[in-house]
Design a protein around this motif. Structure first.
Motif, PDB file in Angstrom:
ATOM      1  N   LEU A   8       0.841  -1.193   0.000  1.00 39.55           N
ATOM      2  CA  LEU A   8       0.000   0.000   0.000  1.00 39.55           C
ATOM      3  C   LEU A   8       0.876   1.244   0.000  1.00 39.55           C
ATOM      4  O   LEU A   8       1.951   1.248   0.606  1.00 39.55           O
ATOM      5  CB  LEU A   8      -0.912   0.017   1.224  1.00 39.55           C
ATOM      6  CG  LEU A   8      -1.883  -1.150   1.375  1.00 39.55           C
ATOM      7  CD1 LEU A   8      -2.756  -0.947   2.613  1.00 39.55           C
ATOM      8  CD2 LEU A   8      -2.749  -1.316   0.142  1.00 39.55           C
ATOM      9  N   GLN A  29      -9.148   7.915   8.163  1.00 37.72           N
ATOM     10  CA  GLN A  29      -8.948   8.420   6.804  1.00 37.72           C
ATOM     11  C   GLN A  29      -7.966   7.526   6.069  1.00 37.72           C
ATOM     12  O   GLN A  29      -7.175   6.832   6.688  1.00 37.72           O
ATOM     13  CB  GLN A  29      -8.378   9.840   6.849  1.00 37.72           C
ATOM     14  CG  GLN A  29      -9.209  10.840   7.627  1.00 37.72           C
ATOM     15  CD  GLN A  29      -8.490  12.163   7.763  1.00 37.72           C
ATOM     16  OE1 GLN A  29      -8.008  12.711   6.779  1.00 37.72           O
ATOM     17  NE2 GLN A  29      -8.392  12.668   8.977  1.00 37.72           N
ATOM     18  N   GLY A  30      -8.010   7.577   4.759  1.00 36.89           N
ATOM     19  CA  GLY A  30      -7.046   6.840   3.958  1.00 36.89           C
ATOM     20  C   GLY A  30      -7.579   5.496   3.504  1.00 36.89           C
ATOM     21  O   GLY A  30      -8.676   5.071   3.860  1.00 36.89           O
ATOM     22  N   GLU A  31      -6.758   4.793   2.720  1.00 41.65           N
ATOM     23  CA  GLU A  31      -7.138   3.504   2.143  1.00 41.65           C
ATOM     24  C   GLU A  31      -7.238   2.409   3.198  1.00 41.65           C
ATOM     25  O   GLU A  31      -8.053   1.508   3.092  1.00 41.65           O
ATOM     26  CB  GLU A  31      -6.095   3.112   1.089  1.00 41.65           C
ATOM     27  CG  GLU A  31      -6.356   1.783   0.433  1.00 41.65           C
ATOM     28  CD  GLU A  31      -5.335   1.430  -0.633  1.00 41.65           C
ATOM     29  OE1 GLU A  31      -5.320   0.262  -1.025  1.00 41.65           O
ATOM     30  OE2 GLU A  31      -4.581   2.307  -1.069  1.00 41.65           O
ATOM     31  N   PHE A  32      -6.392   2.487   4.216  1.00 42.01           N
ATOM     32  CA  PHE A  32      -6.379   1.449   5.254  1.00 42.01           C
ATOM     33  C   PHE A  32      -6.172   2.089   6.610  1.00 42.01           C
ATOM     34  O   PHE A  32      -5.261   2.891   6.799  1.00 42.01           O
ATOM     35  CB  PHE A  32      -5.260   0.438   4.970  1.00 42.01           C
ATOM     36  CG  PHE A  32      -5.034  -0.540   6.095  1.00 42.01           C
ATOM     37  CD1 PHE A  32      -5.998  -1.473   6.438  1.00 42.01           C
ATOM     38  CD2 PHE A  32      -3.853  -0.512   6.819  1.00 42.01           C
ATOM     39  CE1 PHE A  32      -5.803  -2.365   7.483  1.00 42.01           C
ATOM     40  CE2 PHE A  32      -3.639  -1.405   7.869  1.00 42.01           C
ATOM     41  CZ  PHE A  32      -4.611  -2.326   8.193  1.00 42.01           C
ATOM     42  N   CYS A  46      -2.840   3.732  11.135  1.00 40.09           N
ATOM     43  CA  CYS A  46      -3.294   4.639  10.087  1.00 40.09           C
ATOM     44  C   CYS A  46      -2.072   5.277   9.426  1.00 40.09           C
ATOM     45  O   CYS A  46      -0.931   5.012   9.828  1.00 40.09           O
ATOM     46  CB  CYS A  46      -4.227   5.712  10.653  1.00 40.09           C
ATOM     47  SG  CYS A  46      -3.435   6.873  11.790  1.00 40.09           S
ATOM     48  N   LYS A  65      -0.875  -5.798   1.836  1.00 47.15           N
ATOM     49  CA  LYS A  65      -2.242  -6.340   1.870  1.00 47.15           C
ATOM     50  C   LYS A  65      -2.268  -7.677   1.152  1.00 47.15           C
ATOM     51  O   LYS A  65      -1.831  -7.781   0.006  1.00 47.15           O
ATOM     52  CB  LYS A  65      -3.201  -5.377   1.173  1.00 47.15           C
ATOM     53  CG  LYS A  65      -4.612  -5.911   1.065  1.00 47.15           C
ATOM     54  CD  LYS A  65      -5.483  -4.986   0.255  1.00 47.15           C
ATOM     55  CE  LYS A  65      -6.878  -5.577   0.109  1.00 47.15           C
ATOM     56  NZ  LYS A  65      -7.737  -4.712  -0.702  1.00 47.15           N
ATOM     57  N   TYR A 102      -3.488  -7.950   6.748  1.00 47.84           N
ATOM     58  CA  TYR A 102      -2.488  -6.941   6.420  1.00 47.84           C
ATOM     59  C   TYR A 102      -1.276  -7.219   7.288  1.00 47.84           C
ATOM     60  O   TYR A 102      -1.415  -7.558   8.468  1.00 47.84           O
ATOM     61  CB  TYR A 102      -3.007  -5.530   6.716  1.00 47.84           C
ATOM     62  CG  TYR A 102      -4.167  -5.125   5.841  1.00 47.84           C
ATOM     63  CD1 TYR A 102      -3.965  -4.323   4.725  1.00 47.84           C
ATOM     64  CD2 TYR A 102      -5.467  -5.552   6.114  1.00 47.84           C
ATOM     65  CE1 TYR A 102      -5.028  -3.952   3.910  1.00 47.84           C
ATOM     66  CE2 TYR A 102      -6.528  -5.188   5.306  1.00 47.84           C
ATOM     67  CZ  TYR A 102      -6.303  -4.386   4.206  1.00 47.84           C
ATOM     68  OH  TYR A 102      -7.349  -4.028   3.401  1.00 47.84           O
TER      69      TYR A 102
END
Length: 128
Positions: A8, A29-32, A46, A65, A102
């Motif tokens: 990622l 916030q964010g993709e993951f 985060c 991931k 992850y």
């Protein structure tokens, strides 16, 4: 079993807040991102740039991931990633979700980690 992982983008942080602390909006916030609460702590993973000053945190993580989803009855998925990393002397921070897993590794060891995973027969896609 043939596994594929993606790196990622971005630097991640693992932070610790006291157990009664409300879930911080800065972390969502964010993709993951993920938040876990126990009787002893509230843990937050985060993007490192989102963590405000004064929070107990360890920055400098890269996130890998695993491409899922994986059935709950499937065994050895996470072990097939963690064992090559262990053999290469790379520490991890693992997080599981309903669909997948992850694995965070120190950014300074990302190249070594991806090489060890590829050597073990896993496909690693670099999205970072």
């Amino acid at each position: 079993m043939s596994l594929t992982l993606s790196v990622l983008p971005g630097e991640y942080a693992v932070s610790r807040l006291y157990p009664g602390h409300p879930v911080p909006s800065w972390a969502l916030q964010g993709e993951f991102w993920t938040v876990s609460r126990s009787a002893d702590e509230l843990s937050v993973v985060c993007l490192a740039a989102l963590v405000p000053d004064g929070v107990q945190t360890q920055k400098g993580w890269a996130a890998l991931k695993l491409h899922g989803p994986f059935e709950f009855t499937l065994t050895g998925v996470l072990a097939s990633v963690l064992n090559p990393l262990k053999d290469a002397g790379i520490g991890i921070f693992a997080v599981s979700t309903f669909d997948t897993d992850y694995v965070l590794v120190a950014q300074g060891q990302l190249a070594q980690a991806t090489a060890a995973l590829r050597e073990a027969g896993l496909q690693v896609m670099d999205l970072a």
